[in-house]
Structure formats: C-alpha cells, structure tokens
Design a protein around this motif. Structure first.
Motif, PDB file in Angstrom:
ATOM      1  N   GLU A  60       0.836  -1.207   0.000  1.00  0.00           N
ATOM      2  CA  GLU A  60       0.000   0.000   0.000  1.00  0.00           C
ATOM      3  C   GLU A  60       0.875   1.264   0.000  1.00  0.00           C
ATOM      4  O   GLU A  60       0.581   2.246  -0.678  1.00  0.00           O
ATOM      5  N   ALA A  61       1.977   1.203   0.736  1.00  0.00           N
ATOM      6  CA  ALA A  61       2.841   2.385   0.861  1.00  0.00           C
ATOM      7  C   ALA A  61       3.477   2.793  -0.464  1.00  0.00           C
ATOM      8  O   ALA A  61       3.847   3.958  -0.640  1.00  0.00           O
ATOM      9  N   THR A  62       3.584   1.857  -1.405  1.00  0.00           N
ATOM     10  CA  THR A  62       4.228   2.208  -2.690  1.00  0.00           C
ATOM     11  C   THR A  62       3.448   3.297  -3.445  1.00  0.00           C
ATOM     12  O   THR A  62       3.993   3.949  -4.324  1.00  0.00           O
ATOM     13  N   LYS A  63       2.178   3.488  -3.056  1.00  0.00           N
ATOM     14  CA  LYS A  63       1.375   4.525  -3.723  1.00  0.00           C
ATOM     15  C   LYS A  63       1.803   5.928  -3.306  1.00  0.00           C
ATOM     16  O   LYS A  63       1.458   6.909  -3.957  1.00  0.00           O
ATOM     17  N   TYR A  64       2.502   6.007  -2.186  1.00  0.00           N
ATOM     18  CA  TYR A  64       2.819   7.341  -1.639  1.00  0.00           C
ATOM     19  C   TYR A  64       4.314   7.631  -1.689  1.00  0.00           C
ATOM     20  O   TYR A  64       4.832   8.404  -0.913  1.00  0.00           O
ATOM     21  N   MET A  65       4.982   6.973  -2.612  1.00  0.00           N
ATOM     22  CA  MET A  65       6.427   7.166  -2.720  1.00  0.00           C
ATOM     23  C   MET A  65       6.749   8.183  -3.816  1.00  0.00           C
ATOM     24  O   MET A  65       5.937   8.396  -4.709  1.00  0.00           O
ATOM     25  N   PRO A  66       7.939   8.774  -3.775  1.00  0.00           N
ATOM     26  CA  PRO A  66       8.310   9.712  -4.846  1.00  0.00           C
ATOM     27  C   PRO A  66       8.427   8.996  -6.191  1.00  0.00           C
ATOM     28  O   PRO A  66       8.474   7.758  -6.215  1.00  0.00           O
ATOM     29  N   VAL A  67       8.506   9.751  -7.247  1.00  0.00           N
ATOM     30  CA  VAL A  67       8.704   9.152  -8.572  1.00  0.00           C
ATOM     31  C   VAL A  67       9.968   8.292  -8.528  1.00  0.00           C
ATOM     32  O   VAL A  67      11.009   8.728  -8.040  1.00  0.00           O
ATOM     33  N   GLY A  68       9.859   7.067  -9.018  1.00  0.00           N
ATOM     34  CA  GLY A  68      11.014   6.158  -9.004  1.00  0.00           C
ATOM     35  C   GLY A  68      11.174   5.421  -7.694  1.00  0.00           C
ATOM     36  O   GLY A  68      12.056   4.583  -7.559  1.00  0.00           O
ATOM     37  N   GLY A  69      10.312   5.748  -6.732  1.00  0.00           N
ATOM     38  CA  GLY A  69      10.455   5.172  -5.391  1.00  0.00           C
ATOM     39  C   GLY A  69      10.271   3.674  -5.329  1.00  0.00           C
ATOM     40  O   GLY A  69      10.690   3.033  -4.377  1.00  0.00           O
ATOM     41  N   LYS A  70       9.654   3.098  -6.364  1.00  0.00           N
ATOM     42  CA  LYS A  70       9.456   1.642  -6.355  1.00  0.00           C
ATOM     43  C   LYS A  70      10.713   0.906  -6.791  1.00  0.00           C
ATOM     44  O   LYS A  70      10.721  -0.302  -6.911  1.00  0.00           O
ATOM     45  N   ASN A  71      11.764   1.674  -7.043  1.00  0.00           N
ATOM     46  CA  ASN A  71      13.020   1.045  -7.459  1.00  0.00           C
ATOM     47  C   ASN A  71      14.197   1.607  -6.663  1.00  0.00           C
ATOM     48  O   ASN A  71      15.296   1.701  -7.170  1.00  0.00           O
ATOM     49  N   PHE A  72      13.948   1.968  -5.413  1.00  0.00           N
ATOM     50  CA  PHE A  72      15.010   2.562  -4.603  1.00  0.00           C
ATOM     51  C   PHE A  72      15.812   1.487  -3.876  1.00  0.00           C
ATOM     52  O   PHE A  72      15.248   0.645  -3.177  1.00  0.00           O
TER      53      PHE A  72
END
Lengths: 537, 289
Positions: free
Chosen positions: A305-317
C-alpha cells in the motif's frame, strides 16, 4: 678521587639519560614515513579535498592510536583487504589503509567490490582454499556462513584500551559466535523512523491532518498510521519543503537486490514477533518457515500500500537512493539505516534540523504462531524493532599476517578515527560505543540540533533495553534465504502475485534451502539467533 | 611413424581444446550431479535431484520464454534499422565516412558501461527521459518499475547498442554486391522499391542470415542491460536465463544447481539456433533450383 668517580659516572649516565629522553619525547616512526607524538591532532585534510571540511580531533590514548601504531614496523609486509565499493565502507577502508601504510611502512592492498561480490568472493576464497584475503569486510548477518573461517578477535582489542572495549553490550553479543568474538565490530546499525518536524510540529499541518482524518497528528505508532500519514501528506506543501521539490509520503527501500529485505523485516516484525511466543521468529521449533504466516502477510500488505505514496522512481530505490531521496527532502517519512538520518543532518542538507527520530512503528495486532490466532498486544501496540546488521570486518583464520591484520583493523577503528568517521555521512560508520551516545559530541562538535539528537539517541537507547527485538537470520545460507524472501516481496510489490501467494513461494523455497544446507546445521546455528530474540544470555 | 607425424602438430590445439572446452564442460556435467552450494563444497553425488528441481522451476522456464521474446524482438528491430541505415550509408551521402564511424560508436562502447548510461537516462526520479517528458507536459513513466516500460527500456538499450553491428555487416554486404543486376533493373525501368524488393533484398539474403544468426547467438545471452537496468525486476518481469543463472550460481552460490540451469540453457540454445539456422538456410535457397 671522588671528583674523578663522579665525572666517570656522569660521563656514562648523561649520554644514557639523554638518549633515554630522546626516546621518550621523540616522535615515533618505526617503519613508516609519518611521525606522531602522543595526543597529536588527527586530521584527514591531507588526504584529499573531500576531507577539507572534516573536523579534527586529538589522538586517543587507546592501544591502536595513531601514536601507538606509528611505533610498529611492517616494512616489506603486505596485507590483502576485501572491502565494499566506495564510499560506504570502501572510503574509510582505503583512507585508513593509506594512513596505516604511512605509519608502519607496510603495504595494504585494498580490493573494492559490490556488496554481492563481498559475499561471493569470500566464499570462493574459502571453498577453494586459495586464501586470498587477510582482512575482509562484510555484513554482520553473514557470521553464520563465515565464522569458521575467521580468527578470534584478541582480548587486547575487546578489553582494556582496545578499540572495541567500549562497544555497547548488545553489539558485543552480536559480534560473537558460540561465545567467541569473531567479528571486528566497526559499526552498529539499527533501523528507526525518521520524520519531518516541519509537518509533525507545524500547526497548519496538524490542522490539515485533523480536517482530513479527524485525528491528532503525532509520529506514527503503528504501520497503519504510518501509511495513513504518508497517504494524507503525499503531495502536501510542507512548510520547510525545498523549492521545486514535490513532497511525497514515504521513501523506502524497494529494489530487489538493493537491501529491500531489511525494509520488509521492519514492516513485518511487529506483526509477527510475539513477545509471548518463544523459540523462533523465523522458524518454529520444527524448522517450519514462518515467512508466510499471517504476520508476514500483514506486513507485506502494508508495504504494498505504501508504494502509492512514494516519490517518482520510489518503487526502485535501493539503500543509496533511499538515503539520497530522504536526505534531499523528498518525503515526510522514512526508516531503515542511520545513513539517511546522517545525510539529513549534514551542513548542506536542505532539511537540516527538520528531522527527528523515533522507534519503528508497531502493530495493533500480533500473530501467535502457537495458537494460530491474532493477539491484542499489551498497551494496544506491539513494538518489535529490527536490530539490523551493520558493517563488520574480520581477519581470516588462514591469513599469514594476522598480527598486522588485527593492527590494521585496530587502527581503522581507533578512538580518533572512529570519531571522525562518524561525522562523515557516507563512510557507513554509525554509533556503536558507549561514548557515541552522549549528545554533547553531536550537538557541539557536529552542530546538530539538540532536540533532534535527543530523539535519535533516545531511540537507540530504547532499542538497547527493548526485549522484543528481531535479529537477522544468522545461519548458513542466509543470503539464499534473504534472496528468496526478497524475490517474493518484489513479485508482490510488482503485482505479479498476491502477498500470500508470493510468501508461500518464499516458504517453499526456504524449505528447499534448509534441506540443501542441512536441517541440523541450520537448526544448530539458529539457536544463536533464538538466544538473541529471546534475550537468553 | 611417418603417418602419425603430422598428427603431432595437432596436439597443442587439442590440448588447448581439452583445457578450455572439454574439461570444463565435463566438469560442469559432473557438478550438476552434486549438491555443491554455499555450505557444502565439493563433488558428492546426489543423482538427478538438480535436474528434477530444474524441471519444476517455473521461474527458469519463464525466463527462457522471456528471452525468446526479447532476443527475437530486439534482433528483428536491429535488422530493420541496421538495413535501413546501411542502405542510407551505401547510397552516396555527404560526409559518408563520418556517419559510418558515428553509427559504430554504440557497438564499440562497453555494454555494461552503456547500460549504466541508459539507467541514468531511464531513472525515474532524476533521469533525463522523464525530465524531458515532464518538460513537454507529459506524465513521467515508470521505466524501471513497471513490467511493460521496463521491457521497453531493455529493448531500447539493446537495439541502440547492437544495431550498428547489423549496419556494419549489411553495409559490407551491400558494398560487395555486383553492379550488373542493378544496371539491368535500371534499364528495365524498375522503381527504387522494386529494385530493393527484387534485387537488393534477395541478393542480401545470405548475408542477412549470417548477421541475424550471429546476433541471435549474442542476444541469447542478454545480461548486462538486464542486470544493470532492472536486475530482472520489477518482480521477475525482465529476468532472462543469464540473469537468473548468475543469481543462483554467483550470488546464492548454488554452484551445482546453477550449473544444471546453465547446461540446460546451453543445450536449448544449441538446439534452437540449429533449427533456426536450418529454417533460414531453406528459406534463402533460390526457388525453382
């Protein structure tokens, strides 16, 4: 006659006394080109422009101080060191190698490799009996795989005036295997929450949150609250937000192979580490993996659920991206290692003095693997901080230069170097010794804000006392277990499988790994982890 | 004695062959029947356990399917683009030599270095491509964290790097074509398209097949771009067999199982490429002969 005797005596004694005084006061320089005197100021400025603004400090009185090290002569001898890529850990290793060479005349060959290669190269060296390294750096969680290849750290290092004498009790235990200190502890890590005070201590932001949720704003106590805060403030205009930078809810480590397993453990720990259930967090008494129990699934569901509120590119940090992103002010919340905290406190950080620390959020329910039911925690929230692995080092048992190797590590971690390394954000060195936990150093010498420092030190002291902690799976094959878990989490984050299905796959893989490595071997090693989890001294 | 004498000169080559191909291959086969892993090194014997596990390993088979798609797609695009550029450079254009060198630069760059540059372009938060998209008012794309865009990113990187190879081979082929058929076509009044379709393309078929085969062999090992750009992610959406075998063998240190996967990969690659080669050879035979 008497005068003659006195004259003769003086003729003998004076030169001896003179020579002795020269020995005592002369700067020491046995084999190297660098001479040192006791207590002389230590500065890194001569080692490159990047150290120009680093503080200076007086040399310590410890056994491996600059002065004591300069008395050693390793001319003609070579040390082979395997370490991580620059900067994290690679930078201090190279810096202290150069300094050690200058002080002792010895040669230190440093090989920098990626984190994955640190493990593989070591293993290859041990399995093929090629004995390629004298000193190795690693993640302390790998102790289960490597302890038999490491030399015991001498008592002279862990006691008295040794570099590691003042390690906190928790970390002294972490660096041991079967009661023997096998890891040279140069760092100590724990995961904690970092939050932006320009939101949490801002009246307008508090009012905004109340208007959106009907609740009072305070640092999140549970992961559900964490996600709610991240959601509410995703895209918000925070008072201290750097110009032109979009504000997001959360920055986390999400990349497979980028140490994401650490972030995942943070999120599942309070759901799955039940203080009333002893005998294993990762496995039950019969070595059945717990990685797919409802506690783990609940943590993964929150993570997704938290991946929706991450910065751009945040799913690959990966970790370095997490540090960079939170450090530049991308988001309201973050957690995991200390580095993002150090980054946000650096003099040039746009969010300096706008960040505070707190213990990792907990969960409003905790899975009981014995009763197969959810328990309601005492006090309403179950906290289970993850005492994450940190950087450690070791001298290999097969090294032909053990004395030099221990002297190098001892110098690496001497009081003065440790103090200066702590002040440089990307060195990878974090507080681990009792003297590191005094606010004076951070406030006066580092110019960090006192409220922020107090929140940080308070969090770490809280962890030292906490009795419901989660530790790494320090068993043979740990990398395989973590990779399998990370792969499953990555699939769930990418939407390729439901949390339950993904973690079921991980559990299946864990069973195969246990079978491959040997159930007896894993079970025996796991007892060391259980001892830490269940606070059995 | 005299009869065997010339054979003696083959010995160095044979020894080299044994040392660098035959022994490693036989050793790898032997390793697949052991349980060599992170905590157990050496050659014990566990029968066909690794082979059985491989058959059940859906992640491995998915990566193979992905490889088929990626390699065929990228090589097809490289062929079309490479042919177009070769035709362009073949016909007299200004500064022809300059362009020929320019077009070769991607191929001369180290693949892993190139992949790092592409990663910096595709990086979603500070990458050049998303920066460009937002400047023209478009939404940023999750190039590396969504399955579709991640596959597109890898395809772009691969095509960019290896199209020059196609260009080089095809240009050499074009330059070696005899002039007479083109003159005959011109005398017959054939249009540019007809000349290409009836003369240039058929005459280029053998060279095209050679170039495609070489690229397919190379593309079947796609690793650098995948590992650097996405590490096989998101999830396993871009994982190729080479990336998966790398992880199993050199990161998880499952030497025996990794060897099994690698050996099967080799067998499948040889079989597939042989079949493709035969099909191409049949297709390129002039009809009616």
């Amino acid at each position: 006659m008497f005068t003659k005797k006195v004259k003769t005596l003086l003729a003998i004694a004076l030169p001896i006394a003179l020579a002795a005084s020269v020995v005592v006061i002369a700067p020491a320089s046995a084999g190297g080109t660098l001479t040192r005197t006791p207590g002389q100021e230590v500065s890194y400025a001569a080692y490159g422009a990047e150290y120009a603004n680093v503080a200076t400090t007086a040399d310590g009185d410890d056994a491996c101080s600059w002065y004591e090290t300069s008395k050693k002569d390793y001319s003609g001898k070579t040390l082979r060191v395997l370490t991580h890529a620059i900067p994290n850990m690679g930078k201090p290793t190279a810096l202290h190698a150069k300094q050690f060479e200058e002080l002792t005349g010895g040669k230190v060959e440093v090989e920098h490799v990626s984190f994955g290669d640190l493990y593989a190269k070591q293993l290859r060296s041990y399995q093929t009996d090629t004995n390629q390294y004298d000193v190795v750096f690693n993640g302390s969680y790998q102790i289960g795989d490597f302890h038999s290849y490491y030399a015991k750290v001498p008592d002279s290092v862990t006691k008295g005036k040794g570099s590691l004498a003042t390690l906190t009790p928790l970390y002294k235990e972490l660096y041991k295997w079967d009661g023997e200190t096998k890891l040279f502890g140069i760092d100590a890590d724990r995961h904690f929450l970092k939050y932006r005070t320009d939101v949490y201590e801002n009246a307008a932001a508090k009012a905004f949150y109340k208007s959106k949720t009907g609740k009072e704003l305070a640092p999140p106590k549970t992961w559900k609250e964490y996600n709610l805060h991240a959601k509410t403030f995703n895209g918000y205009k925070a008072a201290g937000q750097p110009a032109g930078l979009k504000f997001s809810g959360t920055t986390e480590i999400t990349q497979k192979g980028g140490l994401m397993f650490g972030a995942f453990i943070d999120r599942v720990a309070p759901y799955a580490k039940n203080p009333n259930v002893k005998g294993g967090f990762w496995f039950d008494e019969n070595m059945v993996p717990q990685v797919n129990n409802p506690g783990f699934v609940a943590g993964l569901t929150d993570f997704i659920e938290a991946t929706k509120y991450m910065p751009v590119g945040g799913k690959n940090f990966d970790l370095s991206k997490e540090i960079e992103s939170f450090g530049r002010g991308d988001s309201l919340l973050s957690y995991t290692w200390d580095d993002a905290w150090s980054k946000s406190n650096e003099p040039t950080s746009p969010i300096k003095n706008k960040v505070k620390a707190a213990p990792l959020p907990g969960a409003e329910k905790v899975w009981n693997r014995v009763t197969k039911k959810w328990d309601t925690p005492k006090g309403g929230v179950n906290y289970a901080p993850y005492i994450a692995w940190g950087w450690s080092s070791a001298v290999t048992a097969a090294s032909p230069a053990k004395a030099m190797a221990f002297d190098y590590l001892c110098f690496w971690a001497n009081k003065a170097n440790h103090k200066l390394d702590l002040t440089i954000g990307d060195m990878g060195v974090n507080p681990s010794r009792t003297e590191d936990f005094t606010s004076d150093f951070w406030v006066k010498e580092m110019n960090w804000g006192k409220p922020a420092v107090d929140s940080w030190l308070g969090t770490m002291q809280n962890y030292e006392k906490n009795t419901n902690r989660v530790f790494d799976l320090r068993v043979p094959g740990v990398s395989d277990y973590m990779t399998a878990m990370e792969n499953a989490v990555a699939k769930a984050l990418a939407g390729q499988a439901t949390p339950q299905k993904a973690l079921d796959e991980a559990a299946k893989e864990w069973k195969a790994i246990t079978k491959r490595v040997g159930i007896t071997k894993v079970k025996s090693a796991y007892q060391n982890v259980i001892a830490l989890e269940d606070n059995i001294s | 004695m005299k009869k065997g004498y010339p054979r003696f000169f083959l010995l160095p080559g044979l020894l080299l062959l044994i040392a660098i191909i035959i022994f490693p291959l036989l050793f790898t086969i032997r390793v697949t029947f052991s349980s060599w892993n992170v905590s157990q090194s050496g050659l014990n014997f566990i029968g066909g356990e690794n082979w059985g596990e491989m058959v059940r390993d859906t992640r491995y088979w998915s990566s193979l399917l992905r490889l088929f798609y990626l390699s065929f797609l990228t090589v097809a695009i490289q062929y079309v683009l490479g042919f177009a550029i070769a035709l362009f450079a073949w016909k007299g254009i200004a500064a022809r030599r300059f362009y020929r060198v320019l077009w070769l630069i991607p191929m001369m760059t180290t693949p892993s270095l190139m992949a790092i540059i592409w990663r910096s372009i595709f990086t979603e938060d500070i990458g050049a491509l998303n920066g460009l998209l937002t400047r023209v008012g478009l939404d940023p794309v999750n190039w590396l964290t969504e399955s579709g865009p991640a596959n597109v990113a890898i395809t772009i990187a691969e095509v960019w790097q290896w199209t020059p190879f196609m260009f080089l081979i095809l240009l050499a082929g074009l330059l070696s074509l005899p002039k007479e058929p083109f003159m005959a076509a011109a005398i017959d009044g054939a249009s540019a398209w007809k000349t290409f379709a009836r003369v240039t393309f058929p005459m280029m078929a053998p060279i095209s097949i050679g170039a495609i085969m070489i690229r397919l062999i190379d593309a079947s090992k796609i690793f650098d771009s995948v590992f650097t750009l996405t590490r096989g992610g998101p999830g396993n959406a871009t994982e190729t067999p080479a990336a998966y075998i790398f992880q199993r063998s050199l990161q998880d240190f499952q030497i025996a199982y990794g060897s099994t996967l690698a050996l099967m990969y080799l067998i499948l690659a040889i079989l597939t490429l042989t079949i493709i080669g035969k099909v191409f050879a049949r297709l390129s035979k002039p009809r009616g002969i």
